[in-house]
Design a protein around this motif. Structure first.
Motif, PDB file in Angstrom:
ATOM      1  N   UNK A  37      33.363  44.815  60.262  1.00 48.43           N
ATOM      2  CA  UNK A  37      32.835  44.339  58.985  1.00 48.43           C
ATOM      3  C   UNK A  37      31.937  43.131  59.223  1.00 48.43           C
ATOM      4  N   UNK A  38      30.722  43.182  58.671  1.00 46.43           N
ATOM      5  CA  UNK A  38      29.826  42.041  58.814  1.00 46.43           C
ATOM      6  C   UNK A  38      29.931  41.144  57.573  1.00 46.43           C
ATOM      7  N   UNK A  39      29.121  40.094  57.552  1.00 45.08           N
ATOM      8  CA  UNK A  39      29.187  39.133  56.442  1.00 45.08           C
ATOM      9  C   UNK A  39      28.875  39.788  55.098  1.00 45.08           C
ATOM     10  N   UNK A  40      27.952  40.752  55.092  1.00 45.69           N
ATOM     11  CA  UNK A  40      27.631  41.459  53.843  1.00 45.69           C
ATOM     12  C   UNK A  40      28.824  42.270  53.361  1.00 45.69           C
ATOM     13  N   UNK A  41      29.546  42.894  54.293  1.00 50.98           N
ATOM     14  CA  UNK A  41      30.745  43.655  53.919  1.00 50.98           C
ATOM     15  C   UNK A  41      31.810  42.734  53.322  1.00 50.98           C
ATOM     16  N   UNK A  42      32.004  41.588  53.948  1.00 54.43           N
ATOM     17  CA  UNK A  42      32.993  40.626  53.470  1.00 54.43           C
ATOM     18  C   UNK A  42      32.599  40.132  52.077  1.00 54.43           C
ATOM     19  N   UNK A  43      31.309  39.843  51.880  1.00 52.23           N
ATOM     20  CA  UNK A  43      30.839  39.405  50.568  1.00 52.23           C
ATOM     21  C   UNK A  43      31.053  40.507  49.529  1.00 52.23           C
ATOM     22  N   UNK A  44      30.795  41.747  49.911  1.00 50.65           N
ATOM     23  CA  UNK A  44      31.009  42.885  49.011  1.00 50.65           C
ATOM     24  C   UNK A  44      32.480  42.991  48.608  1.00 50.65           C
ATOM     25  N   UNK A  45      33.380  42.811  49.559  1.00 47.67           N
ATOM     26  CA  UNK A  45      34.814  42.864  49.259  1.00 47.67           C
ATOM     27  C   UNK A  45      35.171  41.785  48.237  1.00 47.67           C
ATOM     28  N   UNK A  46      34.604  40.597  48.400  1.00 46.33           N
ATOM     29  CA  UNK A  46      34.895  39.514  47.458  1.00 46.33           C
ATOM     30  C   UNK A  46      34.326  39.826  46.070  1.00 46.33           C
ATOM     31  N   UNK A  47      33.118  40.376  46.013  1.00 42.81           N
ATOM     32  CA  UNK A  47      32.519  40.754  44.724  1.00 42.81           C
ATOM     33  C   UNK A  47      33.338  41.862  44.055  1.00 42.81           C
ATOM     34  N   UNK A  48      33.720  42.848  44.842  1.00 42.27           N
ATOM     35  CA  UNK A  48      34.509  43.962  44.329  1.00 42.27           C
ATOM     36  C   UNK A  48      35.865  43.478  43.825  1.00 42.27           C
ATOM     37  N   UNK A  49      36.445  42.548  44.535  1.00 43.22           N
ATOM     38  CA  UNK A  49      37.721  41.975  44.130  1.00 43.22           C
ATOM     39  C   UNK A  49      37.599  41.266  42.776  1.00 43.22           C
ATOM     40  N   UNK A  50      36.531  40.496  42.605  1.00 44.85           N
ATOM     41  CA  UNK A  50      36.315  39.814  41.331  1.00 44.85           C
ATOM     42  C   UNK A  50      36.102  40.785  40.190  1.00 44.85           C
ATOM     43  N   UNK A  51      35.336  41.835  40.435  1.00 45.06           N
ATOM     44  CA  UNK A  51      35.098  42.851  39.399  1.00 45.06           C
ATOM     45  C   UNK A  51      36.397  43.565  39.041  1.00 45.06           C
ATOM     46  N   UNK A  52      37.189  43.888  40.049  1.00 43.64           N
ATOM     47  CA  UNK A  52      38.466  44.569  39.811  1.00 43.64           C
ATOM     48  C   UNK A  52      39.408  43.672  39.013  1.00 43.64           C
ATOM     49  N   UNK A  53      39.453  42.405  39.363  1.00 48.84           N
ATOM     50  CA  UNK A  53      40.324  41.453  38.662  1.00 48.84           C
ATOM     51  C   UNK A  53      39.907  41.360  37.185  1.00 48.84           C
TER      52      UNK A  53
END
Length: 99
Positions: free
Chosen positions: A48-64
């Motif tokens: 996982x690169x930095x973009x993947x990690x950022x995507x996970x954080x964005x997805x987590x916020x949207x899911x929350x």
């Protein structure tokens, strides 16, 4: 009311929208070292690169946000609801796990 009218609030109150963005950026900065540590300890995939990690954080916020939008107005935070939320988070992260 906040999650229910989230889009309307962001559209009509630009200063509040900026504050929300600032808080979200702060939350991501707090979450980043945790995800990097999980990656270093080989819990998260090493590819996982930095973009993947950022995507996970964005997805987590949207899911929350969506999780709480769907709750009835009379919800009470109880063990069953906590378990359901943890299940959602686990399912969100599952594709990114190395184990």
């Amino acid at each position: 009311f906040f999650f229910k009218d989230f889009v309307e609030i962001r559209r009509h109150y630009p200063e509040l929208s900026k504050r929300i963005d600032k808080e979200n950026a702060k939350r991501k900065q707090q979450m980043l070292p945790v995800l990097k540590a999980l990656q270093k300890s080989e819990v998260l995939r090493s590819d996982l690169d930095d973009e993947d990690i950022d995507y996970i954080m964005e997805l987590s916020g949207a899911m929350r946000t969506m999780f709480f939008v769907q709750l009835p107005e009379s919800f009470k935070l109880n063990a069953a609801l906590k378990k359901k939320y943890v299940d959602y988070v686990n399912r969100l992260l599952k594709p990114y796990l190395s184990i």
